[in-house]
Enzyme design. Structure first.
Site: not given
Ligand code: TRH
Length: 393
Positions: A18, A287
């Site tokens: 989010d 996402e």
């Molecule tokens: O963290 P998530 O599992 O987020 C989820 C989904 O958005 C889901 O749809 C929602 O309902 C839930 O949250 C509440 O996975 P996502 O969406 O890939 O988000 C991870 C974020 O973290 C993404 O912006 C990339 C960032 N990230 C970094 O910036 N650096 C890192 O080292 C890592 C591992 C991730």
């Protein structure tokens, strides 16, 4: 009203998606559309994990061109913006809503929805929804994969940055992120600059998954070297099972047979992107990392966020149908079988599906590149929002 001010609202449900989506969007609106953007966020500490320059305790701060404000019930606007983007139906504070309702010319109000490849999204994207008890209307903005949806977040120059990075990396060093990209606390590549190595580089960013211990075992006993990078805190139960409690800390690696596992501290979104670009296979989730893996244009595996009543299974199937259109056999079957096994509740068929999936990385890579190029012909999500706003001025 400030003519170029936009307010983006976000409440963290769990994990990072989010805040991650809201942050990318806010930064892009400010950087590429010269907007004065405020991101109202209820858990700044979550964002600070992937944006280390932020102060997790500050109520107001300015960072990377965006004003970040703590979102709580006292939040209100002294001065209403031109546009409000409500992230994922998170709800606007009551005082803020009252002010909007009392205004003669309230802001244009979008509700940014979750991403889905399901066909119904085309029909509902952009619909207006008048609020029952207030003379306010919000517009549903659905991200998606067709020209009838709100598109995907994709900043200008992204593919050029990706390709430039990979060209430079292949000329100068193995396809690994540089040590300084690894985020606070180390965890960088253990390799010497300039060294070239055989084998596969994988990124594993997934939810708890029962397939993993057997998959680790298959990788460790396989006939090629596999270097698997896991962000800190990911797959800890599976690591615990497979390593009998000896789970490495962030910045550490452990090698069993042909498999080297490296735990990587969280980094900025840019450094995370570079990690995906340089990997041979990306396991991603939710996402935002799901979208970034598509922009990386490498073979990938998606684990959707688990939802009640198996809603995520429909999302998975809808995406697989879209993504695999035009993908020839045997890559088509290998992808369907491996993704299906990895997302099945027990995960038992995953390790057995690995060799066939591994064998089609060539065609999957070419397909991923064509898919990304095709998607990039659609307007990006931020540009679509701005264009809709302009059309109503
Ligand atoms: O963290 P998530 O599992 O987020 C989820 C989904 O958005 C889901 O749809 C929602 O309902 C839930 O949250 C509440 O996975 P996502 O969406 O890939 O988000 C991870 C974020 O973290 C993404 O912006 C990339 C960032 N990230 C970094 O910036 N650096 C890192 O080292 C890592 C591992 C991730």
């Amino acid at each position: 009203m400030n003519g170029r001010r936009w307010d983006v609202f976000c409440r963290v449900v769990d994990n990072y998606g989010d805040a991650g989506v809201a942050w990318r969007l806010a930064r892009q609106l400010a950087a590429e559309h010269a907007l004065d953007v405020t991101l109202w966020l209820d858990r700044v500490a979550t964002l600070a994990r992937i944006e280390p320059g932020l102060d997790p305790l500050a109520r107001v701060q300015r960072h990377r061109g965006v004003t970040l404000r703590l979102l709580d019930e006292s939040a209100g606007a002294d001065d209403l913006p031109e546009v409000v983007v409500e992230g994922f139906g998170c709800g606007l504070p009551e005082r803020y809503l009252e002010k909007m309702a009392a205004s003669a010319g309230p802001p244009l109000w979008f509700n940014l929805e979750y991403l889905s490849a399901e066909p119904w999204v085309d029909a509902v994207h952009g619909l207006a929804s008048p609020l029952p008890r207030r003379s306010l209307t919000r517009y549903f903005w659905f991200p998606g994969f067709t020209c009838h949806t709100g598109g995907l977040i994709r900043e200008a120059g992204l593919f050029e940055a990706r390709d430039g990075y990979l060209n430079e990396a292949s000329a100068a060093r193995p396809r690994r992120e540089p040590v300084h990209d690894a985020g606070a606390g180390g965890g960088g590549s253990p390799d010497a600059p300039g060294e070239r190595r055989d084998g596969l580089d994988l990124v594993l960013f997934c939810y708890p998954n029962r397939a993993l211990p057997a998959l680790f075992e298959a990788w460790s006993e396989g006939d090629e070297a596999i270097r698997c990078t896991l962000p800190e805190g990911v797959a800890t139960a599976a690591l615990d099972t497979w390593l009998h409690g000896d789970v490495p800390h962030a910045g550490q690696s452990v090698t069993h047979g042909r498999l080297a596992l490296r735990i990587r501290p969280f980094s900025t979104q840019e450094a995370f992107d570079r990690l995906l670009w340089a990997s041979d296979l990306n396991f991603v989730r939710g996402e935002d990392s799901f979208v970034r893996a598509q922009w990386a244009a490498r073979p990938f595996v998606w684990q959707p966020y688990p939802q009640d009543e198996q809603a995520h299974v429909l999302k998975l199937e809808a995406f697989v149908d879209r993504y695999t259109a035009g993908l020839p056999e045997p890559a088509l079957s290998a992808l369907r079988v491996f993704w299906g096994a990895f997302n099945a509740e027990d995960g038992t068929a995953t390790a057995a599906a690995w060799p066939a999936f591994r064998a089609v990385f060539g065609p999957l890579g070419r397909h991923g590149r064509a898919w990304a190029d095709r998607l990039a012909e659609l307007p990006d999500l931020a540009a679509g929002l701005v264009e809709f706003w302009h059309s109503r001025l």
